[in-house]
Design an enzyme around this catalytic site. Structure first.
Site, PDB file in Angstrom:
ATOM      1  N   SER A 105       3.138  -2.322  10.315  1.00 46.66           N
ATOM      2  CA  SER A 105       4.597  -2.364  10.546  1.00 46.66           C
ATOM      3  C   SER A 105       5.208  -3.726  10.264  1.00 46.66           C
ATOM      4  O   SER A 105       6.118  -4.179  10.983  1.00 46.66           O
ATOM      5  CB  SER A 105       4.924  -1.888  11.973  1.00 46.66           C
ATOM      6  OG  SER A 105       4.483  -0.558  12.159  1.00 46.66           O
ATOM      7  N   GLY A 114       2.100   2.096  10.694  1.00 46.78           N
ATOM      8  CA  GLY A 114       3.053   3.198  10.552  1.00 46.78           C
ATOM      9  C   GLY A 114       3.710   3.609  11.857  1.00 46.78           C
ATOM     10  O   GLY A 114       4.348   4.658  11.937  1.00 46.78           O
ATOM     11  N   ASN A 118       0.882  -1.172   0.000  1.00 47.30           N
ATOM     12  CA  ASN A 118       0.000   0.000   0.000  1.00 47.30           C
ATOM     13  C   ASN A 118       0.916   1.219   0.000  1.00 47.30           C
ATOM     14  O   ASN A 118       1.482   1.577   1.032  1.00 47.30           O
ATOM     15  CB  ASN A 118      -0.889  -0.008   1.259  1.00 47.30           C
ATOM     16  CG  ASN A 118      -1.671   1.286   1.398  1.00 47.30           C
ATOM     17  OD1 ASN A 118      -1.772   2.061   0.452  1.00 47.30           O
ATOM     18  ND2 ASN A 118      -2.234   1.508   2.581  1.00 47.30           N
TER      19      ASN A 118
HETATM   20  C1  PEP Z   1      -0.866   0.143   5.922  1.00 45.56           C
HETATM   21  O1  PEP Z   1      -0.964   1.341   5.793  1.00 45.56           O
HETATM   22  O2  PEP Z   1      -1.713  -0.592   5.403  1.00 45.56           O
HETATM   23  C2  PEP Z   1       0.253  -0.378   6.707  1.00 45.56           C
HETATM   24  C3  PEP Z   1       0.217  -1.607   7.118  1.00 45.56           C
HETATM   25  O3  PEP Z   1       1.287   0.486   6.954  1.00 45.56           O
HETATM   26  P1  PEP Z   1       2.700   0.135   7.665  1.00 45.56           P
HETATM   27  O4  PEP Z   1       3.193  -1.148   7.076  1.00 45.56           O
HETATM   28  O5  PEP Z   1       3.588   1.290   7.332  1.00 45.56           O
HETATM   29  O6  PEP Z   1       2.419   0.007   9.116  1.00 45.56           O
END
Ligand code: PEP
Length: 249
Positions: A210, A171, A9
């Site tokens: 994450s 995030g 994403n």
């Molecule tokens: C997301 O936005 O779907 C996501 C999982 O972000 P991150 O991997 O940065 O936590």
């Protein structure tokens, strides 16, 4: 048999130059992988993704879809437009859209239906906030988010992908432990089974929040974790591909 899906994403990141390098690296790194790879790019770059990935094993998709077919809906992007640009996937109900754009679970269900009507595979995101987890309501929160989807599409559930994304892990660098994630994935699969027992065996439930090269193997090995929805780490080809390589299923 559920084939592992590693979906990126990109959120609102990228430009023509950096995208070109990232798409090329993902395309060449995807060869021979057991996992399926997909990238969900910002709408203006769908044409670029199509050109860069056509004929490869990497799928691409969008991050949102309108519930409307066409007309006076400034700024919205219709399902047939996503289809025109070869999208296979579309993310619906990401927590950033639920919180920043006040998307309700009823609206997310309508978007899910619209995606399927256009031959797109919706990646339906659900997940609890930290306060909800601490209150012990994770299972009821994800159930309330999924229930409108189950009700709207009783016969088509086997065609969706679900992403469990605890809001507190997105995030933030905080990841659910593999056991914590597995527990919720198993709950979701049970809820799905109650709506459609056949779908429960085939629907892929991704973990998001994450996920990185160093924690991916432990998460992906869990029996009900069928892949990852990757935010930050999807912007670096090496990290994104390392996550896909961590999959041993
Ligand atoms: C997301 O936005 O779907 C996501 C999982 O972000 P991150 O991997 O940065 O936590």
């Amino acid at each position: 048999m559920r084939r592992t899906l590693i979906a990126g994403n990109w959120k609102m990141n990228g430009d023509l130059v950096t995208n070109a390098a990232l798409l090329q690296a993902v395309r060449s790194g995807a060869q021979g992988l057991a996992a399926e790879l997909a990238v969900c790019v910002p709408a203006p770059y769908l044409a670029q993704a199509k050109t860069a990935l056509e004929g490869s094993s990497v799928a691409w998709g969008a991050q949102d879809i309108s519930v409307h077919e066409a007309g006076a809906y400034t700024g919205e992007v219709a399902g047939h437009m996503l289809k025109d640009f070869g999208c296979h996937y579309v993310i619906v109900g990401h927590s950033e859209r639920r919180s920043m754009h006040a998307e309700s679970s009823a609206l997310v269900a309508k978007k899910t239906k619209q995606a399927l009507a256009h031959g797109l595979t919706p990646i339906v995101c659900v997940g609890e906030t930290l306060a909800e987890r601490e209150a012990g309501s994770t299972a009821s929160v994800v159930e309330a988010q999924l229930q409108p989807v189950f009700a709207e599409l009783p016969d088509q559930l086997k065609h969706i992908v679900i992403a469990y994304e605890p809001v507190w892990a997105i995030g933030t660098g905080k990841t659910a432990t593999p056991d914590m994630a597995q527990e919720v994935h198993a709950v979701i699969r049970k809820q799905l089974a109650a709506a459609d027992s056949a779908a429960a065996g085939v629907v892929r439930i991704l973990y998001g929040g994450s996920m990185k090269p160093d924690n991916a193997a432990d998460l992906l090995t869990m029996p009900d974790i069928d892949g990852g929805l990757i935010g930050g780490a999807a912007l670096k080809a090496a990290d994104f591909l390392a996550i896909a390589h961590a999959n041993q299923k």
